[in-house]
Structure formats: C-alpha cells, structure tokens
Design a protein around this motif. Structure first.
Motif, short mmCIF file in Angstrom:
data_model
loop_
_atom_site.label_atom_id
_atom_site.label_comp_id
_atom_site.label_asym_id
_atom_site.label_seq_id
_atom_site.Cartn_x
_atom_site.Cartn_y
_atom_site.Cartn_z
N ARG A 119 -23.92 -8.28 45.22
CA ARG A 119 -25.07 -7.43 45.58
C ARG A 119 -24.93 -7.05 47.04
NH1 ARG A 119 -29.75 -7.68 42.36
NH2 ARG A 119 -29.45 -8.98 40.54
N PRO A 120 -24.92 -5.78 47.44
CA PRO A 120 -24.93 -4.63 46.55
C PRO A 120 -23.68 -4.60 45.68
CG PRO A 120 -24.43 -3.96 48.80
CD PRO A 120 -24.79 -5.41 48.86
N GLY A 121 -23.75 -3.81 44.63
CA GLY A 121 -22.68 -3.83 43.63
C GLY A 121 -21.37 -3.29 44.14
N ASP A 123 -17.95 -0.92 44.15
CA ASP A 123 -17.72 0.52 43.91
C ASP A 123 -16.94 0.73 42.61
OD1 ASP A 123 -18.95 0.99 46.29
OD2 ASP A 123 -17.09 1.22 47.43
N SER A 147 -26.19 -4.19 35.10
CA SER A 147 -26.39 -4.29 36.55
C SER A 147 -27.01 -2.99 37.08
CB SER A 147 -25.05 -4.55 37.25
OG SER A 147 -24.26 -3.37 37.22
N ASP A 148 -27.26 -2.95 38.39
CA ASP A 148 -27.81 -1.73 39.00
C ASP A 148 -26.76 -0.63 39.09
OD1 ASP A 148 -30.20 -3.01 39.26
OD2 ASP A 148 -29.87 -3.61 41.36
N GLU A 149 -25.49 -0.98 38.94
CA GLU A 149 -24.39 0.01 39.02
C GLU A 149 -23.55 -0.03 37.74
OE1 GLU A 149 -24.70 -2.30 41.54
OE2 GLU A 149 -25.59 -1.06 43.11
N ARG A 204 -14.08 -4.57 43.24
CA ARG A 204 -13.88 -6.01 43.02
C ARG A 204 -12.80 -6.20 41.95
NH1 ARG A 204 -17.27 -9.92 45.78
NH2 ARG A 204 -18.40 -8.57 47.22
N ASP A 231 -12.62 -10.54 47.65
CA ASP A 231 -13.16 -9.68 46.59
C ASP A 231 -12.38 -9.77 45.28
OD1 ASP A 231 -15.07 -8.91 48.34
OD2 ASP A 231 -14.07 -7.05 48.95
#
Ligand SMILES: Cc1cc2nc3c(=O)[nH]c(=O)nc-3n(C[C@H](O)[C@H](O)[C@H](O)COP(=O)(O)OP(=O)(O)OC[C@H]3O[C@@H](n4cnc5c(N)ncnc54)[C@H](O)[C@@H]3O)c2cc1C
Length: 252
Positions: A119-121, A123, A147-149, A204, A231
């Motif tokens: 978080r934030p997600g 790319d 998720s939010d993305e 990621r 990551d």
C-alpha cells in the motif's frame, strides 16, 4: 511485504500450533493434480488469512515424520475449512495425496511470514510459478483483483512439466499476460524471463519456482526489470533430485 530472501528466518522458525486436520473431500482435477478439502481441526482459529498462506503438513515418511509445505486454498477460519492442491510427482506427500480418502488425518502447522499486497499498490506485477505454486499464484491474483488497483498489468510465467498443466485452473483475467515455458534446461525459465525485460520500476515481483531458479529469477527482476531490492519475493517451492528437499522448503 516480507523481504525477498526469507531464507534464514524460516530455517529457524519453530513449528508451533500443531493441529490435526481431516480430509473431507477429494477431487482429481487432472491425473497429476489433486485437490483435497480438509476440516481444519482449529488450525485457522483466530488467524487472519492472507495470499499465499501455507501450512507445514506432516506425513509418515520411510524414515520418520516427513514435513512439507503446502498452500492453503480458500482458507475459511469461520467454517474451519481449507483445501490443498497437490501437484503429483514421485514423493511421499504426493503418494499420500493420490490415495487419500475422507477421514484421513495429518498434523499441520501454519508456516511462513504473513504476505500482504503493498500500500499504495504496485504499478504492475511480474509473477513466476509452476504447478506447485499455482494455488499461491491464484491467491495472489485474487488479492490483486479485490485490491484498490485491480487493473494494473500482470505478467505470469508458468513453467510446465506435463502438457495437461495448460488446463490447470489459473485464475487470470483476459488482460493478464501468461506465458507457459517448458521445463527442461534448468536455465530455460530464467533465460525466457530475462529475454523479455523492460523497465518495470514500481512493479512488484513474486516468484515460486524450483529452488535453484527462484533466486536467479529474483536477480533478473531486480537487475533487468529494475525492481527495487525489497520488491521481489522469491521462494524455492521444491528442489530437483539430488538437492536436499528440506533446504528448498526452508526457503519457503
Ligand atoms: C511455501 C510452499 C508452498 C507450497 N505449496 C504447494 C502446493 O500447494 N502444492 C504442491 O503440490 N506443492 C507445494 N509446494 C511444494 C511441495 O512442498 C514440494 O513439491 C515437496 O517437495 C513435495 O513433497 P513430496 O513428499 O511429495 O516430495 P519430496 O519427498 O520432497 O521429494 C521427492 C522427490 O521428488 C522431487 N520433487 C519434489 N517436488 C517436485 C515437483 N514439484 N516436481 C518434480 N519433482 C519434485 C524431489 O527432487 C525428490 O527427488 C509448496 C512449497 C512451499 C515452500
């Protein structure tokens, strides 16, 4: 998210909270891929579930207890249930799974660090796996989907050893890019991933493959795709014959 090399901490992680889990159902997805459903015997009580969650299952081995890690599919603490998908090969756990029937029991303990989406997600996601990590890859894809993305680019490289592995239930979306790479030369998967490199800073990486290739793929993602050092999560899911299988498990 836990750091890329969780090797040493897991090697010394005590196996606590042993529970007796019971087979409640058996489903043969393909000849070499079996899904078994379990009553959790309290294994999940009070646990927060997370993507790629796994347990150490203890089998009767030829020389004593034989512990191997397996990913929990659809773990449900409220119902006290989960499933495990076994990619069958010549091994003690595989043999057990092939002949398991409802009522059979194993002792089990939750293992591995808690894995969470950043978080934030991210790319985007770069994921490498095979039949043994299919359940983990699916749990990751489901977490990304809610998720939010959910719409970020996802590339998945799946190594396959048998032709029927193409039919395994990979929970992808139409816009996910999937490439199946035949197992053969141990470097084939690593080379295929390296050959497609692009600047992916902000993405990621998650790798769940054979124990030798996992760290090599992680290196490629950091070096050639420019992913940050922390990551990439890389786990050796199994080891080729001749390698101490417990070493591969320790990496998970
Ligand atoms: C965190 C984690 C989660 C995992 N989740 C799953 C899961 O959900 N489903 C699953 O099927 N596996 C999963 N694995 C991999 C599984 O633990 C290993 O494949 C394990 O070695 C199987 O135990 P076994 O007793 O059948 O074989 P072992 O006794 O460990 O090995 C016997 C022989 O088979 C070889 N071998 C082991 N695994 C494989 C393989 N996959 N393909 C070909 N040869 C192999 C070994 O080199 C050895 O020669 C996971 C591993 C980790 C670390």
């Amino acid at each position: 998210m836990f750091p890329g090399n969780a090797y040493s901490s897991l090697l010394h992680r005590p196996r606590t909270d042993l529970c007796s889990v019971t087979v409640t159902g058996v489903e043969q997805i393909t000849e070499y891929f079996h899904r078994l459903r379990f009553d959790d015997g309290g294994l999940l009580t009070g646990r927060l579930v997370h993507p790629t969650m796994s347990a150490s299952l203890c089998f009767d081995g030829p020389t004593g207890p034989h512990r191997r890690s397996f990913t929990l599919v659809d773990p449900d603490p409220a119902a006290g249930t989960f499933a495990v998908e076994f990619a069958v090969h010549a091994g003690t756990a595989s043999r057990w799974a092939q002949s398991a029937i409802p009522g059979d029991r194993l002792s089990a303990a939750i293992t591995g660090p808690r894995f969470e989406l950043p978080r934030p997600g991210a790319d985007g996601w770069l994921i490498a796996g095979d039949a043994t990590s299919l359940s983990a890859v699916n749990s990751l894809l489901e977490a990304i989907a809610v998720s939010d993305e959910p719409d970020v680019p996802v590339t998945i490289w799946m190594e396959y050893g048998r032709d029927d592995e193409f039919t395994l239930p990979l929970r992808i979306r139409d816009d996910h890019r999937v490439e199946w790479i035949p197992r053969g030369d141990p470097a084939a998967l690593v080379d295929a991933i390296a050959a497609q490199a692009f600047a992916a800073r902000g993405y990621r990486g998650w790798v769940g493959t054979e124990a030798h290739s996992a760290p090599l793929i992680a290196d490629v993602l950091r070096r050639d795709y420019a992913l940050g050092a922390g990551d990439v999560t890389a786990i050796g899911f199994w080891a080729h014959a001749g390698v101490d299988a417990r070493l591969a498990q320790a990496a998970g």
